[in-house]
Design an enzyme around this catalytic site. Structure first.
Site, PDB file in Angstrom:
ATOM      1  N   GLU A 138      53.540  23.012  59.888  1.00 39.01           N
ATOM      2  CA  GLU A 138      53.567  21.866  60.804  1.00 39.01           C
ATOM      3  C   GLU A 138      54.339  22.252  62.059  1.00 39.01           C
ATOM      4  O   GLU A 138      55.060  23.260  62.060  1.00 39.01           O
ATOM      5  CB  GLU A 138      54.234  20.674  60.106  1.00 39.01           C
ATOM      6  CG  GLU A 138      53.467  20.293  58.847  1.00 39.01           C
ATOM      7  CD  GLU A 138      53.977  19.025  58.176  1.00 39.01           C
ATOM      8  OE1 GLU A 138      55.007  18.474  58.626  1.00 39.01           O
ATOM      9  OE2 GLU A 138      53.319  18.600  57.213  1.00 39.01           O
ATOM     10  N   SER A 143      58.682  28.137  58.007  1.00 36.03           N
ATOM     11  CA  SER A 143      59.303  28.771  56.843  1.00 36.03           C
ATOM     12  C   SER A 143      59.785  27.732  55.830  1.00 36.03           C
ATOM     13  O   SER A 143      59.701  27.952  54.623  1.00 36.03           O
ATOM     14  CB  SER A 143      60.499  29.619  57.278  1.00 36.03           C
ATOM     15  OG  SER A 143      60.096  30.556  58.240  1.00 36.03           O
ATOM     16  N   LEU A 244      50.024  31.261  48.511  1.00 38.58           N
ATOM     17  CA  LEU A 244      50.622  32.238  49.432  1.00 38.58           C
ATOM     18  C   LEU A 244      50.820  33.573  48.726  1.00 38.58           C
ATOM     19  O   LEU A 244      50.630  34.629  49.323  1.00 38.58           O
ATOM     20  CB  LEU A 244      51.948  31.706  49.992  1.00 38.58           C
ATOM     21  CG  LEU A 244      51.823  30.454  50.879  1.00 38.58           C
ATOM     22  CD1 LEU A 244      53.197  29.967  51.318  1.00 38.58           C
ATOM     23  CD2 LEU A 244      50.949  30.704  52.106  1.00 38.58           C
ATOM     24  N   ARG A 248      49.444  36.898  50.283  1.00 38.83           N
ATOM     25  CA  ARG A 248      50.413  37.957  50.630  1.00 38.83           C
ATOM     26  C   ARG A 248      50.052  39.261  49.932  1.00 38.83           C
ATOM     27  O   ARG A 248      50.273  40.349  50.476  1.00 38.83           O
ATOM     28  CB  ARG A 248      51.822  37.514  50.213  1.00 38.83           C
ATOM     29  CG  ARG A 248      52.350  36.392  51.071  1.00 38.83           C
ATOM     30  CD  ARG A 248      53.555  35.703  50.439  1.00 38.83           C
ATOM     31  NE  ARG A 248      54.024  34.628  51.307  1.00 38.83           N
ATOM     32  CZ  ARG A 248      54.986  33.782  50.987  1.00 38.83           C
ATOM     33  NH1 ARG A 248      55.593  33.867  49.815  1.00 38.83           N
ATOM     34  NH2 ARG A 248      55.357  32.852  51.843  1.00 38.83           N
ATOM     35  N   ARG A 273      44.361  65.619  73.569  1.00 34.41           N
ATOM     36  CA  ARG A 273      45.081  65.448  74.839  1.00 34.41           C
ATOM     37  C   ARG A 273      45.916  66.691  75.140  1.00 34.41           C
ATOM     38  O   ARG A 273      46.749  67.117  74.331  1.00 34.41           O
ATOM     39  CB  ARG A 273      46.013  64.234  74.728  1.00 34.41           C
ATOM     40  CG  ARG A 273      46.892  63.994  75.916  1.00 34.41           C
ATOM     41  CD  ARG A 273      46.143  63.314  77.024  1.00 34.41           C
ATOM     42  NE  ARG A 273      46.997  63.002  78.163  1.00 34.41           N
ATOM     43  CZ  ARG A 273      46.536  62.541  79.311  1.00 34.41           C
ATOM     44  NH1 ARG A 273      45.235  62.333  79.478  1.00 34.41           N
ATOM     45  NH2 ARG A 273      47.356  62.279  80.298  1.00 34.41           N
ATOM     46  N   GLN A 284      56.824  69.189  69.111  1.00 35.01           N
ATOM     47  CA  GLN A 284      57.658  68.820  67.958  1.00 35.01           C
ATOM     48  C   GLN A 284      57.849  67.306  67.845  1.00 35.01           C
ATOM     49  O   GLN A 284      57.806  66.740  66.752  1.00 35.01           O
ATOM     50  CB  GLN A 284      59.016  69.515  68.049  1.00 35.01           C
ATOM     51  CG  GLN A 284      58.912  71.020  67.814  1.00 35.01           C
ATOM     52  CD  GLN A 284      60.241  71.728  67.989  1.00 35.01           C
ATOM     53  OE1 GLN A 284      61.183  71.191  68.562  1.00 35.01           O
ATOM     54  NE2 GLN A 284      60.324  72.955  67.501  1.00 35.01           N
ATOM     55  N   LEU A 343      49.659  57.395  72.865  1.00 34.29           N
ATOM     56  CA  LEU A 343      48.460  57.311  73.706  1.00 34.29           C
ATOM     57  C   LEU A 343      48.799  57.167  75.192  1.00 34.29           C
ATOM     58  O   LEU A 343      47.896  57.133  76.034  1.00 34.29           O
ATOM     59  CB  LEU A 343      47.581  56.141  73.253  1.00 34.29           C
ATOM     60  CG  LEU A 343      46.469  56.486  72.261  1.00 34.29           C
ATOM     61  CD1 LEU A 343      46.994  56.981  70.929  1.00 34.29           C
ATOM     62  CD2 LEU A 343      45.577  55.283  72.019  1.00 34.29           C
ATOM     63  N   GLY A 344      50.065  57.067  75.507  1.00 35.52           N
ATOM     64  CA  GLY A 344      50.474  56.951  76.906  1.00 35.52           C
ATOM     65  C   GLY A 344      49.834  55.736  77.562  1.00 35.52           C
ATOM     66  O   GLY A 344      49.680  54.689  76.927  1.00 35.52           O
ATOM     67  N   GLU A 368      52.581  33.939  56.530  1.00 31.91           N
ATOM     68  CA  GLU A 368      52.664  34.210  55.088  1.00 31.91           C
ATOM     69  C   GLU A 368      54.071  34.634  54.656  1.00 31.91           C
ATOM     70  O   GLU A 368      54.240  35.561  53.877  1.00 31.91           O
ATOM     71  CB  GLU A 368      51.662  35.300  54.700  1.00 31.91           C
ATOM     72  CG  GLU A 368      50.239  34.912  54.914  1.00 31.91           C
ATOM     73  CD  GLU A 368      49.762  33.885  53.908  1.00 31.91           C
ATOM     74  OE1 GLU A 368      50.446  33.689  52.900  1.00 31.91           O
ATOM     75  OE2 GLU A 368      48.724  33.278  54.162  1.00 31.91           O
TER      76      GLU A 368
HETATM   77  C1  LIG Z   1      48.026  33.337  64.329  1.00 30.96           C
HETATM   78  C2  LIG Z   1      48.668  32.546  63.227  1.00 30.96           C
HETATM   79  C3  LIG Z   1      47.878  32.025  62.196  1.00 30.96           C
HETATM   80  C4  LIG Z   1      48.449  31.232  61.200  1.00 30.96           C
HETATM   81  N1  LIG Z   1      47.647  30.680  60.226  1.00 30.96           N
HETATM   82  C5  LIG Z   1      48.169  29.741  59.371  1.00 30.96           C
HETATM   83  C6  LIG Z   1      47.320  29.012  58.468  1.00 30.96           C
HETATM   84  O1  LIG Z   1      46.115  29.273  58.368  1.00 30.96           O
HETATM   85  N2  LIG Z   1      47.874  28.016  57.720  1.00 30.96           N
HETATM   86  C7  LIG Z   1      49.207  27.696  57.780  1.00 30.96           C
HETATM   87  O2  LIG Z   1      49.627  26.774  57.097  1.00 30.96           O
HETATM   88  N3  LIG Z   1      50.043  28.380  58.633  1.00 30.96           N
HETATM   89  C8  LIG Z   1      49.547  29.383  59.426  1.00 30.96           C
HETATM   90  N4  LIG Z   1      50.383  30.062  60.302  1.00 30.96           N
HETATM   91  C9  LIG Z   1      51.787  29.654  60.394  1.00 30.96           C
HETATM   92  C10 LIG Z   1      52.778  30.649  59.811  1.00 30.96           C
HETATM   93  O3  LIG Z   1      52.671  30.697  58.418  1.00 30.96           O
HETATM   94  C11 LIG Z   1      54.177  30.261  60.310  1.00 30.96           C
HETATM   95  O4  LIG Z   1      54.220  30.555  61.688  1.00 30.96           O
HETATM   96  C12 LIG Z   1      55.289  30.978  59.558  1.00 30.96           C
HETATM   97  O5  LIG Z   1      55.425  30.453  58.259  1.00 30.96           O
HETATM   98  C13 LIG Z   1      56.650  30.889  60.274  1.00 30.96           C
HETATM   99  O6  LIG Z   1      56.957  29.581  60.597  1.00 30.96           O
HETATM  100  P1  LIG Z   1      57.445  29.199  62.079  1.00 30.96           P
HETATM  101  O7  LIG Z   1      56.467  29.785  63.050  1.00 30.96           O
HETATM  102  O8  LIG Z   1      57.662  27.739  62.094  1.00 30.96           O
HETATM  103  O9  LIG Z   1      58.800  29.977  62.285  1.00 30.96           O
HETATM  104  P2  LIG Z   1      60.251  29.498  61.768  1.00 30.96           P
HETATM  105  O10 LIG Z   1      60.198  29.128  60.336  1.00 30.96           O
HETATM  106  O11 LIG Z   1      60.797  28.497  62.725  1.00 30.96           O
HETATM  107  O12 LIG Z   1      61.073  30.849  61.918  1.00 30.96           O
HETATM  108  C14 LIG Z   1      61.560  31.322  63.184  1.00 30.96           C
HETATM  109  C15 LIG Z   1      62.501  32.497  62.912  1.00 30.96           C
HETATM  110  O13 LIG Z   1      63.573  32.060  62.081  1.00 30.96           O
HETATM  111  C16 LIG Z   1      63.695  32.899  60.948  1.00 30.96           C
HETATM  112  N5  LIG Z   1      64.187  32.099  59.825  1.00 30.96           N
HETATM  113  C17 LIG Z   1      63.613  31.012  59.265  1.00 30.96           C
HETATM  114  N6  LIG Z   1      64.397  30.538  58.276  1.00 30.96           N
HETATM  115  C18 LIG Z   1      65.494  31.345  58.211  1.00 30.96           C
HETATM  116  C19 LIG Z   1      66.669  31.370  57.402  1.00 30.96           C
HETATM  117  N7  LIG Z   1      66.866  30.475  56.431  1.00 30.96           N
HETATM  118  N8  LIG Z   1      67.601  32.331  57.641  1.00 30.96           N
HETATM  119  C20 LIG Z   1      67.403  33.261  58.616  1.00 30.96           C
HETATM  120  N9  LIG Z   1      66.309  33.273  59.416  1.00 30.96           N
HETATM  121  C21 LIG Z   1      65.383  32.338  59.211  1.00 30.96           C
HETATM  122  C22 LIG Z   1      62.277  33.425  60.713  1.00 30.96           C
HETATM  123  O14 LIG Z   1      62.304  34.639  59.961  1.00 30.96           O
HETATM  124  C23 LIG Z   1      61.817  33.637  62.151  1.00 30.96           C
HETATM  125  O15 LIG Z   1      62.312  34.872  62.622  1.00 30.96           O
HETATM  126  C24 LIG Z   1      49.846  30.941  61.244  1.00 30.96           C
HETATM  127  C25 LIG Z   1      50.640  31.506  62.264  1.00 30.96           C
HETATM  128  C26 LIG Z   1      50.064  32.292  63.228  1.00 30.96           C
HETATM  129  C27 LIG Z   1      50.925  32.869  64.317  1.00 30.96           C
END
Ligand SMILES: Cc1cc2nc3c(=O)[nH]c(=O)nc-3n(C[C@H](O)[C@H](O)[C@H](O)COP(=O)(O)OP(=O)(O)OC[C@H]3O[C@@H](n4cnc5c(N)ncnc54)[C@H](O)[C@@H]3O)c2cc1C
Length: 388
Positions: A138, A143, A244, A248, A273, A284, A343-344, A368
């Site tokens: 949402e 997360s 998930l 995953r 190249r 190296q 690939l520069g 995920e």
């Molecule tokens: C292209 C794309 C496709 C997607 N497809 C789907 C889909 O089909 N269905 C679906 O439901 N979702 C989908 N997602 C959503 C995705 O699963 C979420 O973006 C993901 O779970 C992370 O949530 P958030 O973006 O709200 O980040 P946040 O949860 O806000 O996290 C932001 C940062 O905070 C860190 N963080 C979070 N909690 C903690 C903690 N307790 N301690 C320390 N660090 C923390 C995270 O690691 C991250 O670095 C998609 C996302 C993208 C970009």
């Protein structure tokens, strides 16, 4: 595009059955011949997936490939993983399409659906005649899915859903959306059909990453669904979390495909190249990068293969999947960055694959379960102390 023959330093092919190699080969050929010639065009248009290939993906048995019955291919989990690897060698968007359809929509219907839901949806989804999406994230909760605001209220034999889902792969394409919502008894999953009153989807634009994939926002305003649309076997957060784990698992293999594509491209490029009178591959510093790439790919292959065998034996634990997703995606991203570097200037244009894979893998690192979330899952497993 030259043929891709895979990366197999440790002769891991000796550990694969003929069926597993055949499944890999058929997807490898499909990706080389039919997908890669189209990818540039789709990446240039933000949010466009080659839908014309969906029937072919279905003919190859790639939707819900490790599920049994209902027109699914019933592959073992190693063959399924190899399929995910080959799809992601094409593009993370291609693998995401198959992962969402199979692991996030078909798997929960298969595991938690009623007999009628299975009959109605699984053959259609396996055949690519229906597309599904998985609505968990949402705007305010990614997360921390426990914070979910999407609400489902029971009224007699019907449910009323209200809320927004964001970042939903294939959201606007989907004929059926699996929407996870909070009820007074905890989280439940609902199959919401396209066209339901009050249900709209809009596509998200401006993505640098996963451009050849549709990502949508779903709006549900007083959407009414019958009780028969609720997945009867899914109770609480373990419903979405188990989906998930399936997805995953596929990602742990998929990331290998992106890494192999980058390694192969960087190796070939550096051999051709010329710099200061000789091939770039003879320097190296270049060799150190290539050695790192091959070593990381080999380690990731071992993890994925062991995971697959354990999954087939029913001995897989979600923390093992966390380790493989976290490690393999991180390794792939490092490999893609190094390949882009080797690939520069050519590495920044879409005639080459490295940068496309690199930016895609930024999404794969986030979705995920982010890299850090998997760190905390493993941290809790090791110490017994929850830090998430
Ligand atoms: C292209 C794309 C496709 C997607 N497809 C789907 C889909 O089909 N269905 C679906 O439901 N979702 C989908 N997602 C959503 C995705 O699963 C979420 O973006 C993901 O779970 C992370 O949530 P958030 O973006 O709200 O980040 P946040 O949860 O806000 O996290 C932001 C940062 O905070 C860190 N963080 C979070 N909690 C903690 C903690 N307790 N301690 C320390 N660090 C923390 C995270 O690691 C991250 O670095 C998609 C996302 C993208 C970009």
């Amino acid at each position: 595009m030259a043929d891709f023959s895979g990366v197999d330093f440790l002769r891991l092919d000796d550990l694969l059955s003929d069926e597993e190699k055949l499944a890999r080969q058929s997807v490898r050929e499909f990706v080389s011949k039919e997908f890669l010639p189209r990818i540039q065009e789709h990446v240039r248009q933000d949010g466009s997936f080659p839908m014309a290939l969906v029937p072919k993906l279905a003919d190859l048995g790639l939707f819900g490939a490790n599920l049994h019955g209902y027109g699914c291919a019933g592959m073992n989990n190693v063959a399924y993983g190899l399929v995910m690897q080959e799809l992601e060698r094409g593009d993370s968007g291609l693998r995401s399409f198959a992962s969402v359809q199979g692991s996030l929509v078909m798997y929960p219907i298969h595991a938690y659906g009623s007999p009628e839901q299975k009959q109605r949806w699984l053959p259609e989804l396996a055949g690519g005649r229906a597309i599904g999406c998985f609505g968990l994230t949402e705007p305010d909760f990614g997360s921390h899915i426990g914070g979910m605001r999407m609400k489902a209220e029971r009224r007699g034999s019907r449910w009323i859903l209200n809320g927004t889902k964001r970042w939903i792969t294939n959201g606007s394409l989907a004929d059926v959306a699996l929407i996870w919502a909070r009820t007074q008894d905890g989280v439940r999953g609902f199959l919401v059909e396209k066209g339901s009153r009050g249900f709209t989807a809009g596509d998200m634009k401006g993505k640098f990453s996963l451009r050849a994939s549709i990502t949508s926002e779903l709006f549900l305003q007083d959407v009414e669904v019958p009780e028969t649309s609720r997945l009867p076997g899914a109770e609480g957060l373990k419903g979405p979390l188990s989906c998930l784990t399936q997805a995953r698992y596929g990602i742990a293999w998929g990331a290998l495909g992106a890494a192999m594509a980058c390694y192969e491209e960087a190796l070939r490029y550096s051999q051709e190249r010329l710099v200061q009178g000789g091939p770039l591959a003879g320097k190296q510093l270049t060799q150190e990068k290539l050695v790192f790439m091959l070593t990381e790919i080999t380690k990731a292959q071992l993890l994925a293969l062991r995971l697959g065998r354990l999954k087939d034996e029913g001995k897989l634990d979600h923390t093992m999947v966390s380790m493989a997703k976290r490690n393999n995606v991180d390794a792939a991203l490092q490999i893609a960055r190094l390949a882009r570097d080797l690939l520069g200037a050519n590495g920044i244009v879409d005639d080459y694959q490295a940068m496309r894979h690199m930016v895609n893998l930024e999404t794969v690192r986030t979705y995920e379960g982010t890299h850090d979330v998997h760190t905390l899952i493993l941290g809790e497993h090791i110490t017994g102390i929850r830090a998430l």
